[in-house]
Structures are given as C-alpha cells and as structure tokens.
Write an enzyme that holds these catalytic residues in place. Structure first.
Site, short mmCIF file in Angstrom:
data_model
loop_
_atom_site.label_atom_id
_atom_site.label_comp_id
_atom_site.label_asym_id
_atom_site.label_seq_id
_atom_site.Cartn_x
_atom_site.Cartn_y
_atom_site.Cartn_z
N HIS A 1 44.09 45.41 58.89
CA HIS A 1 45.05 44.36 58.53
C HIS A 1 46.18 44.30 59.58
CE1 HIS A 1 44.34 43.86 53.92
NE2 HIS A 1 43.20 44.12 54.55
N TYR B 1 43.70 49.67 43.81
CA TYR B 1 42.85 49.27 44.94
C TYR B 1 43.24 50.15 46.13
CZ TYR B 1 40.11 45.79 47.62
OH TYR B 1 39.18 45.13 48.39
N LYS C 1 39.45 51.32 42.46
CA LYS C 1 38.48 50.79 43.43
C LYS C 1 38.79 51.36 44.81
CE LYS C 1 37.43 46.46 45.86
NZ LYS C 1 37.07 45.06 45.71
N LYS D 1 38.18 50.68 48.77
CA LYS D 1 37.67 49.80 49.82
C LYS D 1 36.94 50.67 50.84
CE LYS D 1 37.62 46.27 50.40
NZ LYS D 1 36.68 45.19 50.25
N ASP E 1 33.55 49.46 47.38
CA ASP E 1 33.16 48.16 47.97
C ASP E 1 33.13 48.26 49.49
OD1 ASP E 1 32.90 45.54 48.79
OD2 ASP E 1 34.91 44.93 48.17
N ASN F 1 31.83 46.05 51.46
CA ASN F 1 31.71 44.70 52.01
C ASN F 1 30.41 44.45 52.77
OD1 ASN F 1 35.16 44.76 52.14
ND2 ASN F 1 34.10 43.03 51.20
N GLU G 1 30.02 47.59 44.50
CA GLU G 1 30.36 46.22 44.89
C GLU G 1 29.84 45.91 46.30
OE1 GLU G 1 34.47 45.31 44.15
OE2 GLU G 1 34.52 43.77 45.72
N ASN H 1 31.54 39.73 45.65
CA ASN H 1 32.33 38.57 46.04
C ASN H 1 31.85 38.09 47.40
OD1 ASN H 1 34.08 41.13 46.88
ND2 ASN H 1 34.59 39.51 48.32
N ASP I 1 37.19 34.32 42.32
CA ASP I 1 38.50 34.25 42.95
C ASP I 1 38.84 32.78 42.91
OD1 ASP I 1 40.52 33.83 44.87
OD2 ASP I 1 39.97 35.66 45.91
N HIS J 1 38.19 39.08 42.27
CA HIS J 1 38.38 39.57 43.64
C HIS J 1 39.82 39.27 44.06
CE1 HIS J 1 38.58 38.02 47.84
NE2 HIS J 1 37.98 39.17 48.11
N ASN K 1 42.78 39.30 47.64
CA ASN K 1 43.22 39.56 49.01
C ASN K 1 44.73 39.76 48.96
OD1 ASN K 1 41.16 39.48 51.09
ND2 ASN K 1 40.71 37.42 50.36
#
Ligand code: GKR
Ligand code: MG
Length: 438
Positions: free
Chosen positions: A35, A152, A206, A208, A237, A239, A262, A285, A309, A336, A338
């Site tokens: 990020h 998260y 959760k 990431k 998750d 991704n 996920e 997602n 979302d 979901h 962001n």
C-alpha cells in the site's frame, strides 16, 4: 405501452460534486505489492434543487473520477427517486462493461459499477433525508441493530503511512503502536491481532495472505489459532495467488481451524476443483464478482460465500438483489473491503443490517485508517460491531473542513490510482506482480 412516469413535482438533481481525497494508509503488504502512504477515495455529493445533499464514498481512481464527472452531467434534472431510470441512462451512455475490465488486482477496476454505486448511495441518502428514514429502511428494513466485523490482519514493514512514511511515533501505545509496527512473522502477527482485537473487540480474524511462502502463512494461522483458541473463527485470503495443488495442501493443513478459505486460487473452475478436494467453505471477492458470473458460479459451485462490496456490485439495492440470489441458491453473503472512511462504513452497516442472513462478520480496513471525513470523527466499534446509524439517510454528515484537508493531501501526494506494484518496487527494486506465484 411502456411509458416511464415523469413526476411533475418533487426534487430534481441540480449538482454533483466530486472530491478526490487521499487518506493516510500504513504500508500493508498483499499479493499485488504494498500500500502507498496514502489510499485514494472519492467523495461524491449529489445536491437537489431544494438543497438536500446526499453523500457517498468510493475507491479513488482518476479514470473513474473523470467518468463520474461525465455521469454527473447526465443526471442533472433527474429525480433522485428514479434510480432505475438513472441506471438505464448511465448504462446507455457508458455501454456494458466487460468483466475483463475488472483486472487481475485484488480490487475491482471497473468504472460503471463504481459510478452507479456512488450515485445510488448518494440518492438513497437524499431519499432517506426526504422521508426521514435511515437507508436501511429503504433496503427492506433492519434485521439487526449492530453489524459485526472481523479483525483484518496485514503483514507489514514498520510505518504508519502518510508524510511520515515508515516513521513511527515512539510514544504510541496500544493499537496505534501496533498499527505502525513491523509484522512479518507469525509471532508479530499474533501481537498485531491481540492489539487490534483488544481495541475494537473483534471476535473473528482474517489474515491477508499471498505475501510470503504459503508455509509461513500457514504457521501464522496456526499461531493465531493457538493464541485465540477454537472460539475465534479464522480466515485467510491470498488473493488467488496459489496454484490449485498449493491451495489444496494449505487447506488440508488448516482444516478444522478456519471458518473459510478466501480466493485461494484464480477463476471459478479452479475454485470448484479446490472446493471438491477440501471440506472447507470457500469465499470470494475475485472469481464471482458480478451478476454475469452468477450462472457459472451456480453451475460449478465455485464458492460457498460471496463477499459482496456495494462499491463493486453497483450499490446497496444491487447488493440486496445479490443477497436474494445467494439465499435462493444456498450461498452465504458477507462483505469485502478496501481502505475506507466512515461514509463507506455507514453504507456497509446499513446494508449489513438489512441482509437476510449474516453468518460471517464483515471485512473492514477501517482500523488501519486514522483520518475521517464525517462530523463527529471516527465511528466507534464496540465488541467488534458497529451500531446502525440512527439519523435519516446514511446518518452521517460531511465534515467540510476535514474534506478540504484530505483533498489537499490528494493534490500534494501526486497519486492518481492505486498501484501496489510500484510502491513495492520502492523497497524491493526487482519485485514483480505475479497473478499466480506459488
Ligand atoms: O487492501 O491490500 C488490500 C487488500 O488486498 C484489498 O485490496 C483486497 O481487495 O481486501 C481485499 C480482499 O479481500 O481481497
Ligand atoms: Mg479477498
């Protein structure tokens, strides 16, 4: 004959104001990279001729903002209650958006869904204000007073984001301290989880994933399970960055300790293969992300839980439509997220309160943010949940001073879209995004 009704009285949209903002965001790692010091959001105000303002918030992206400017012009003079007509006008002008436009990133890059979501939520805010009812009542009414969210967790280098990128406030304690600390191994992730759950009261967690070798992430999940015990549901998750074989192995190692897996792999077909091999619910997602994807999802049974979302599914009413489909076909629906602020959170809470079944706590990045753009400051979490705002419409109002400052951040930071790969290359020159890595 099919003649649309034109009401001769009632409010008309006279202005649409679009304000891009940049909010401080810590250096969080994910499959797409890192990020940036600021996350971009766009605040939309729709104003009627009798000066009622409806607001909404969507992920920030210059191309979407430009399209939104054009969309705003198309709806001037329209009745904010006529959302079906507004949608048709937008569809006619922007054309159907091919699913390939979603892109391979963990987040959705389509324009029309964002545009319609922002206009719809702002119009629902207006309608709620006119009839003096909260938005949840426009979605069929409230089934719960509070909406539960999950912690998260993100792997991250040191830093809290913003101007002081990678600098830390040495006097911070509790969550503000944990938020800026390095978390790259299982024990550091456990510390992050303890601090976040203590501050916000979350009851599920959760992770990431998709950042490190799968074994490191499995070890993190096992460490979390050891620390929090069987009563705190866990999820991971990556991704879609794992190969089918990897996902199956990871799933077997985590069997019995996770509530769902996920997006372990990319694509509905691969998800269906993984699902057949594992006796663990799968959530997405990334592979079922629009109404067009539903027939194949049902045919293949690619997932058990759709992480909706409203920013990506075209708004709150569309999300209710999705909820009905999920109910019909025995799927669960959760949410979901962001990086976001309180307008998005309020909209998520209204929707969460109206969903017929809510078995899983919703995702939110909110603890990672420190800015706010609404009056009254940051929204409070108690016991991991947020109370449905009581006022009319969304029940939150823009803080114009904060909006001005966050817009200045946008102008200064020079970012125009999310690009985690470029940010990652600032700390690892050779790093490249790979859609499937392990
Ligand atoms: O913020 O790095 C992130 C997440 O990876 C986000 O972009 C994802 O869209 O949270 C999201 C997810 O569940 O995939
Ligand atoms: Mg996800």
């Amino acid at each position: 004959m099919n003649i649309p009704i034109e009401y001769t009285t009632g409010p008309r949209i006279k202005e649409v104001i679009i304000t891009p903002i940049a909010i401080v965001d810590p250096p969080l790692l994910n499959a797409a990279g890192l990020h940036a010091p600021y996350a971009l959001r766009t605040i939309v105000e729709v104003i009627t001729d009798d000066n009622i303002t409806g607001i909404s918030e969507i992920p920030g992206n210059i191309a979407i903002n430009e399209a939104l400017e054009a969309a705003g012009k198309l709806i001037i003079g329209k009745d904010p209650f006529q959302l079906n007509q507004i949608k048709k006008i937008l569809e006619k002008n922007f054309g159907k958006e091919d699913m390939s436009k979603r892109g391979l990133t963990p987040w959705d890059q389509r324009k029309l869904v964002h545009i319609f979501s922002s206009i719809e939520v702002a119009c629902l805010d207006i309608i709620g204000k006119i009839i003096n009812r909260p938005v949840v009542d426009l979605l069929g009414g409230k089934l719960r007073d509070r909406v539960p969210f999950a912690a998260y967790l993100f792997y991250k280098p040191e830093g809290a984001g913003g101007e002081l990128e990678f600098n830390t406030d040495r006097n911070a304690t509790g969550w503000p301290k944990a938020r800026q600390e390095t978390a790259t191994d299982p024990q550091q992730m456990v510390q992050q989880a303890i601090a976040m759950c203590k501050e916000f009261g979350f009851k599920s967690i959760k992770l990431k994933g998709g950042v490190y070798e799968p074994q490191v992430e499995v070890d993190t999940m096992l460490a979390l399970h050891k620390e929090f015990g069987p009563d705190v549901p866990l999820r991971i998750d990556p991704n879609g960055i794992w190969e089918v074989g990897t996902a199956i192995k990871v799933g077997q190692m985590l069997h019995g300790i996770i509530e769902y897996l996920e997006d372990p792999v990319r694509g509905q077909e691969n998800m269906a293969i993984v699902k057949r091999e594992l006796n663990i619910p799968l959530a997405t997602n990334m592979c079922t992300t629009s109404f067009e994807d539903i027939p194949n999802s049902i045919k293949l049974h690619s997932e058990d839980i759709i992480l909706s979302d409203h920013h990506f599914w075209g708004g709150l009413q569309s999300s209710m439509k999705l909820a009905a489909i999920c109910e019909t076909f025995g799927r669960d629906l959760s949410m979901h997220s962001n990086s976001h602020l309180g307008i998005s959170l309020a909209a998520m809470v209204h929707l969460g309160a109206a969903l017929p079944n809510l078995r899983y706590a919703l995702d939110t990045h909110y603890p990672w943010q420190s800015d706010e753009v609404i009056m009254g400051g940051r929204i409070k979490f108690e016991d991991g949940s947020v109370e449905v705002p009581k006022g009319p419409g969304l029940g939150v109002e823009l803080d114009r001073n904060a909006l001005g400052l966050l817009h200045k951040n946008y102008l200064h930071c020079g970012l125009t879209k999310r690009d985690d790969e470029t940010e990652m290359q600032k700390i690892e020159k050779e790093w490249k995004f790979q859609a499937v890595r392990w």
